[in-house]
Design a protein around this motif. Structure first.
Motif, PDB file in Angstrom:
ATOM      1  N   PRO A  92      -1.666 -10.590  29.907  1.00 23.57           N
ATOM      2  CA  PRO A  92      -2.226  -9.443  30.639  1.00 23.57           C
ATOM      3  C   PRO A  92      -1.265  -8.265  30.633  1.00 23.57           C
ATOM      4  O   PRO A  92      -0.060  -8.434  30.825  1.00 23.57           O
ATOM      5  CB  PRO A  92      -2.413  -9.980  32.060  1.00 23.57           C
ATOM      6  N   ARG A 128      -6.455 -10.183  30.944  1.00 20.87           N
ATOM      7  CA  ARG A 128      -6.170 -11.599  31.183  1.00 20.87           C
ATOM      8  C   ARG A 128      -5.509 -12.189  29.956  1.00 20.87           C
ATOM      9  O   ARG A 128      -5.450 -11.558  28.914  1.00 20.87           O
ATOM     10  CB  ARG A 128      -7.453 -12.350  31.535  1.00 20.87           C
ATOM     11  N   GLY A 170     -12.902  -8.250  29.236  1.00 23.15           N
ATOM     12  CA  GLY A 170     -11.532  -8.579  29.626  1.00 23.15           C
ATOM     13  C   GLY A 170     -10.519  -7.598  29.084  1.00 23.15           C
ATOM     14  O   GLY A 170      -9.315  -7.856  29.131  1.00 23.15           O
TER      15      GLY A 170
END
Length: 162
Positions: free
Chosen positions: A47, A84, A96
Protein backbone atom coordinates in the motif's frame (compact mmCIF):
# COMPACT_ATOMS: atom_id res chain seq x y z
CA UNK A 1 -21.30 -58.48 -39.67
CA UNK A 2 -23.55 -55.64 -40.64
CA UNK A 3 -24.49 -55.22 -36.99
CA UNK A 4 -20.80 -54.87 -35.98
CA UNK A 5 -20.16 -52.20 -38.60
CA UNK A 6 -23.24 -50.23 -37.57
CA UNK A 7 -22.19 -50.48 -33.95
CA UNK A 8 -18.62 -49.34 -34.78
CA UNK A 9 -19.92 -46.40 -36.78
CA UNK A 10 -22.26 -45.45 -33.91
CA UNK A 11 -19.37 -45.58 -31.42
CA UNK A 12 -17.21 -43.42 -33.67
CA UNK A 13 -20.06 -40.91 -34.12
CA UNK A 14 -20.72 -40.81 -30.37
CA UNK A 15 -17.02 -40.29 -29.66
CA UNK A 16 -16.85 -37.51 -32.25
CA UNK A 17 -19.96 -35.85 -30.79
CA UNK A 18 -18.54 -36.07 -27.27
CA UNK A 19 -15.21 -34.65 -28.41
CA UNK A 20 -16.95 -31.82 -30.25
CA UNK A 21 -19.11 -31.04 -27.21
CA UNK A 22 -16.00 -30.88 -25.02
CA UNK A 23 -14.20 -28.61 -27.45
CA UNK A 24 -17.19 -26.40 -28.21
CA UNK A 25 -16.63 -23.94 -25.33
CA UNK A 26 -12.94 -23.65 -26.23
CA UNK A 27 -13.78 -23.13 -29.90
CA UNK A 28 -16.38 -20.51 -29.01
CA UNK A 29 -13.92 -18.73 -26.70
CA UNK A 30 -11.25 -18.64 -29.39
CA UNK A 31 -13.81 -17.49 -31.98
CA UNK A 32 -14.87 -14.66 -29.64
CA UNK A 33 -11.25 -13.58 -29.26
CA UNK A 34 -10.57 -15.62 -26.12
CA UNK A 35 -11.57 -14.73 -22.59
CA UNK A 36 -9.30 -11.71 -22.53
CA UNK A 37 -6.29 -10.67 -20.52
CA UNK A 38 -5.63 -9.53 -16.98
CA UNK A 39 -2.78 -7.59 -15.41
CA UNK A 40 -0.95 -9.25 -12.52
CA UNK A 41 2.05 -8.09 -10.47
CA UNK A 42 5.34 -9.95 -10.85
CA UNK A 43 6.26 -9.03 -7.26
CA UNK A 44 4.47 -7.97 -4.07
CA UNK A 45 3.30 -4.34 -4.22
CA UNK A 46 2.59 -2.68 -0.87
CA UNK A 47 0.00 0.00 0.00
CA UNK A 48 1.23 3.46 -0.94
CA UNK A 49 3.62 2.17 -3.64
CA UNK A 50 3.46 3.76 -7.07
CA UNK A 51 3.04 0.97 -9.64
CA UNK A 52 5.51 0.84 -12.54
CA UNK A 53 5.14 -1.15 -15.74
CA UNK A 54 8.23 -3.20 -14.79
CA UNK A 55 6.28 -4.71 -11.87
CA UNK A 56 3.46 -5.98 -14.08
CA UNK A 57 2.75 -8.61 -16.68
CA UNK A 58 -0.21 -9.37 -18.91
CA UNK A 59 -1.63 -12.90 -18.65
CA UNK A 60 -4.42 -14.64 -20.49
CA UNK A 61 -7.57 -15.23 -18.44
CA UNK A 62 -8.35 -18.95 -18.30
CA UNK A 63 -10.95 -18.91 -15.52
CA UNK A 64 -14.42 -18.40 -17.03
CA UNK A 65 -15.77 -17.42 -13.60
CA UNK A 66 -13.39 -14.47 -13.20
CA UNK A 67 -15.39 -11.26 -13.14
CA UNK A 68 -15.25 -7.89 -11.53
CA UNK A 69 -13.22 -4.76 -11.96
CA UNK A 70 -9.81 -6.32 -12.55
CA UNK A 71 -7.26 -4.45 -14.69
CA UNK A 72 -7.12 -5.57 -18.30
CA UNK A 73 -4.23 -3.45 -19.63
CA UNK A 74 -0.90 -2.44 -18.14
CA UNK A 75 -1.50 1.18 -19.21
CA UNK A 76 -4.56 1.55 -16.95
CA UNK A 77 -2.51 0.55 -13.86
CA UNK A 78 0.88 2.19 -14.48
CA UNK A 79 1.48 5.32 -12.39
CA UNK A 80 -1.36 4.65 -9.94
CA UNK A 81 -0.89 4.01 -6.22
CA UNK A 82 -1.98 0.80 -4.51
CA UNK A 83 -4.42 1.13 -1.61
CA UNK A 84 -3.77 -2.47 -0.46
CA UNK A 85 -1.16 -5.21 -0.76
CA UNK A 86 -1.09 -6.72 -4.26
CA UNK A 87 0.26 -10.26 -4.44
CA UNK A 88 2.34 -11.59 -7.32
CA UNK A 89 0.30 -13.54 -9.87
CA UNK A 90 -3.09 -12.30 -8.58
CA UNK A 91 -5.37 -9.99 -10.56
CA UNK A 92 -5.38 -6.30 -9.67
CA UNK A 93 -8.70 -4.79 -8.66
CA UNK A 94 -9.05 -1.31 -10.19
CA UNK A 95 -11.01 -0.16 -7.12
CA UNK A 96 -7.89 -0.90 -5.03
CA UNK A 97 -5.92 1.80 -6.85
CA UNK A 98 -5.90 5.59 -6.68
CA UNK A 99 -4.23 8.54 -8.36
CA UNK A 100 -1.04 9.75 -6.65
CA UNK A 101 -1.42 12.72 -4.30
CA UNK A 102 -0.56 16.10 -5.82
CA UNK A 103 -0.49 17.69 -2.34
CA UNK A 104 0.27 16.07 0.99
CA UNK A 105 -0.84 17.13 4.44
CA UNK A 106 1.64 19.47 6.12
CA UNK A 107 3.60 20.40 2.97
CA UNK A 108 4.13 24.02 1.93
CA UNK A 109 1.97 24.92 -1.06
CA UNK A 110 0.63 28.00 -2.81
CA UNK A 111 -2.99 29.10 -2.38
CA UNK A 112 -4.44 30.92 -5.40
CA UNK A 113 -7.70 32.87 -5.55
CA UNK A 114 -8.94 34.67 -8.65
CA UNK A 115 -11.73 37.23 -8.61
CA UNK A 116 -12.26 38.73 -12.05
CA UNK A 117 -8.94 40.07 -13.34
CA UNK A 118 -7.37 40.04 -9.85
CA UNK A 119 -5.35 37.04 -8.60
CA UNK A 120 -4.27 36.70 -4.95
CA UNK A 121 -1.65 34.16 -3.87
CA UNK A 122 -0.59 33.15 -0.39
CA UNK A 123 1.53 30.50 1.30
CA UNK A 124 -0.46 27.66 2.79
CA UNK A 125 -0.39 24.11 4.04
CA UNK A 126 -2.96 21.41 3.19
CA UNK A 127 -4.82 19.79 6.07
CA UNK A 128 -5.59 16.74 3.90
CA UNK A 129 -3.85 14.73 1.19
CA UNK A 130 -5.34 15.32 -2.24
CA UNK A 131 -5.11 14.22 -5.85
CA UNK A 132 -5.69 16.53 -8.81
CA UNK A 133 -9.32 17.66 -8.80
CA UNK A 134 -9.95 16.85 -5.13
CA UNK A 135 -11.36 19.47 -2.78
CA UNK A 136 -9.15 19.86 0.30
CA UNK A 137 -8.92 22.15 3.29
CA UNK A 138 -5.81 24.28 3.72
CA UNK A 139 -4.51 26.79 6.28
CA UNK A 140 -3.26 30.19 5.13
CA UNK A 141 0.15 30.44 6.83
CA UNK A 142 -0.01 34.25 7.16
CA UNK A 143 -3.51 34.64 8.61
CA UNK A 144 -4.19 31.16 10.02
CA UNK A 145 -7.58 31.07 8.26
CA UNK A 146 -8.71 27.67 6.99
CA UNK A 147 -10.01 27.69 3.41
CA UNK A 148 -11.25 25.05 0.95
CA UNK A 149 -10.03 24.67 -2.59
CA UNK A 150 -9.41 22.41 -5.54
CA UNK A 151 -6.04 20.76 -6.09
CA UNK A 152 -4.46 21.73 -9.42
CA UNK A 153 -1.94 19.76 -11.50
CA UNK A 154 0.99 21.96 -10.49
CA UNK A 155 0.41 21.29 -6.77
CA UNK A 156 -1.32 24.59 -5.96
CA UNK A 157 -4.78 24.92 -4.46
CA UNK A 158 -7.36 27.14 -6.16
CA UNK A 159 -9.38 28.62 -3.32
CA UNK A 160 -13.13 28.81 -3.71
CA UNK A 161 -14.72 32.20 -2.96
CA UNK A 162 -17.60 32.11 -0.49
Amino acid sequence: MMFRQARSVAIVLLAAAGLAAGLLPALQASADGGMGYAVVPTEVIYPGDVISSGQLELVEVTNPNLSGDYAKTIKEVTGLVSKRTLLAGRTISVSGLREPFAVTRGANIRLVMSVGPMTITAAGTPLDDGSVGDTVRARNLDSGIIVSGTVLENGTIRVVAK
